[in-house]
Enzyme design. Structure first.
Site, PDB file in Angstrom:
ATOM      1  N   LYS A  85      10.060   5.004   2.448  1.00  0.00           N
ATOM      2  CA  LYS A  85      10.376   5.748   1.831  1.00  0.00           C
ATOM      3  C   LYS A  85      11.065   7.168   2.151  1.00  0.00           C
ATOM      4  CE  LYS A  85       6.827  10.011  -0.407  1.00  0.00           C
ATOM      5  NZ  LYS A  85       6.609   9.660  -1.527  1.00  0.00           N
TER       6      LYS A  85
HETATM    7  C1  LIG Z   1       6.708   4.957  -4.903  1.00  0.00           C
HETATM    8  C2  LIG Z   1       6.104   5.854  -4.816  1.00  0.00           C
HETATM    9  N1  LIG Z   1       5.157   4.310  -4.998  1.00  0.00           N
HETATM   10  C3  LIG Z   1       4.015   5.003  -4.150  1.00  0.00           C
HETATM   11  C4  LIG Z   1       3.147   6.244  -3.598  1.00  0.00           C
HETATM   12  C5  LIG Z   1       2.335   6.505  -3.711  1.00  0.00           C
HETATM   13  O1  LIG Z   1       2.260   6.933  -1.744  1.00  0.00           O
HETATM   14  P1  LIG Z   1       1.586   7.633  -1.129  1.00  0.00           P
HETATM   15  O2  LIG Z   1      -0.513   6.952  -2.568  1.00  0.00           O
HETATM   16  O3  LIG Z   1       1.149   7.312  -0.095  1.00  0.00           O
HETATM   17  O4  LIG Z   1       1.088   9.091  -1.576  1.00  0.00           O
HETATM   18  C6  LIG Z   1       4.790   6.776  -4.304  1.00  0.00           C
HETATM   19  C7  LIG Z   1       4.513   8.128  -3.436  1.00  0.00           C
HETATM   20  O5  LIG Z   1       4.862   9.158  -2.925  1.00  0.00           O
HETATM   21  C8  LIG Z   1       5.935   7.116  -4.131  1.00  0.00           C
HETATM   22  O6  LIG Z   1       6.977   7.513  -4.993  1.00  0.00           O
END
Ligand SMILES: Cc1ncc(COP(=O)(O)O)c(C=O)c1O
Length: 324
Positions: free
Chosen positions: A159
């Site tokens: 991330k």
């Molecule tokens: C590109 C992307 N995909 C998926 C998610 C979902 O991730 P999470 O459920 O851990 O928040 C996020 C959340 O920030 C994201 O930015």
């Protein structure tokens, strides 16, 4: 919604006033996107404020940092304590939690290794990401003209701030065309995810979601939904999803920490199912909200209570007893 601009922010272990939580314009992260971050939530529950899957979020932060060769001197327990301390210092009841690890100020050049690894944790109040109405009515989205990153370019499982340049393009493309969100395909033309959410497709009561290898972020909400869908007795498949399956699905919904569980009612102006939240989405959404709001027993151990004294003062699982 603009920031309130008050409260304190954790910076390298110190709590500083919101207005003083600044970094130098020559910091590496500003020029080269060399940051990794998290987005978690703290909810107000009948037993007090509780962070949802804090350990999983902080573990992903550590893993994102590892991919980018960033060492920060906090272990998993240390990260969790830092988040909880910051919430307590701000006496927040419910909030969005944003820890970030980034390359700071020293020199500028492509090589990040010459710059220090710094970290911060900030909190703010953040409601329904795609609007309260969308949680019930669903949202109208398009397949983006931008694809997710190809494998072996930018790592989708990290991330990282850099990945959000791609997310920003997807979001702006959707907004410019009058949609609230975009769905990105991977470079092979299969469904990947939204700009900041994972995606689920329901067909003939089977709940499907793209696999990790479809250039997705391994979402913690995605993992939660897979578990809850199993608990509810649905068959769940992590499988490659061709674009056209979206159009002939019975139901489609987004999941994420910000988006929570948001139904999709149309894609590229093609109505999905009955054009509103479908029954499988509704069942999964209701269970999800019951879990995060502490309205049912926390059987998976996903809640970390912030103010232990507050939890002890209240009758345990009072809401559950009242409902059963
Ligand atoms: C590109 C992307 N995909 C998926 C998610 C979902 O991730 P999470 O459920 O851990 O928040 C996020 C959340 O920030 C994201 O930015």
């Amino acid at each position: 919604m603009a920031f309130a601009g008050t409260g304190t922010i954790w910076m390298n272990g110190k709590l500083v006033d919101w207005k003083d939580a600044t970094i130098h314009v020559a910091s590496h992260v500003i020029h080269y996107g060399s940051g990794v971050f998290e987005g978690a939530r703290c909810y107000e529950t009948p037993r007090g404020s509780a962070c949802f899957r804090l350990d999983a979020h902080m573990r992903r932060l550590q893993q994102s940092a590892k991919i980018y060769r960033m060492d920060y001197p906090l272990d998993l327990a240390g990260w969790q304590t830092a988040v909880l301390d910051t919430i307590r210092a701000n006496t927040m009841k419910a909030c969005y939690i944003r820890p970030i690890v980034y390359r700071g100020y020293e020199t500028l050049g492509v090589n990040p290794l010459t710059c220090p690894v710094d970290a911060a944790i900030l909190l703010w109040e953040w409601g329904a990401y795609l609007g309260k109405e969308a949680l019930e009515e669903g949202c109208d989205v398009k397949v983006s003209s931008w694809s997710r990153m190809a494998p072996n370019t930018l790592p989708a499982l990290a991330k990282s701030s850099a990945n959000y340049a791609n997310s920003g393009l997807i979001k702006m493309d959707a907004l410019a065309d009058g949609y609230s969100e975009g769905i990105a395909l991977d470079v092979y033309g299969n469904v990947s995810e939204g700009s900041g959410q994972n995606i689920f497709v329901v067909r003939d009561k089977i709940v499907m979601t793209p696999p990790i290898a479809s250039s997705i972020l391994g979402g913690i909400t995605r993992d939660t939904i897979i578990t809850l869908a199993h608990d509810l007795g649905f068959t769940v498949q992590e499988t490659v999803i061709p674009r056209e399956l979206l159009y002939i699905a019975d139901e489609v919904f987004f999941v994420g920490t910000a988006a929570e569980v948001t139904p999709v009612r149309s894609i590229d102006k093609i109505t999905i199912g009955a054009g509103r939240r479908g029954p499988v989405t509704e069942a999964i959404q209701r269970t999800f909200f019951d879990v995060i709001n502490g309205e049912v027993p926390d059987t998976h151990g996903w809640l970390t209570y912030v103010y232990e004294d507050e939890a002890a003062l209240r009758a345990p699982q009072r809401a559950v007893a009242a409902r059963s």
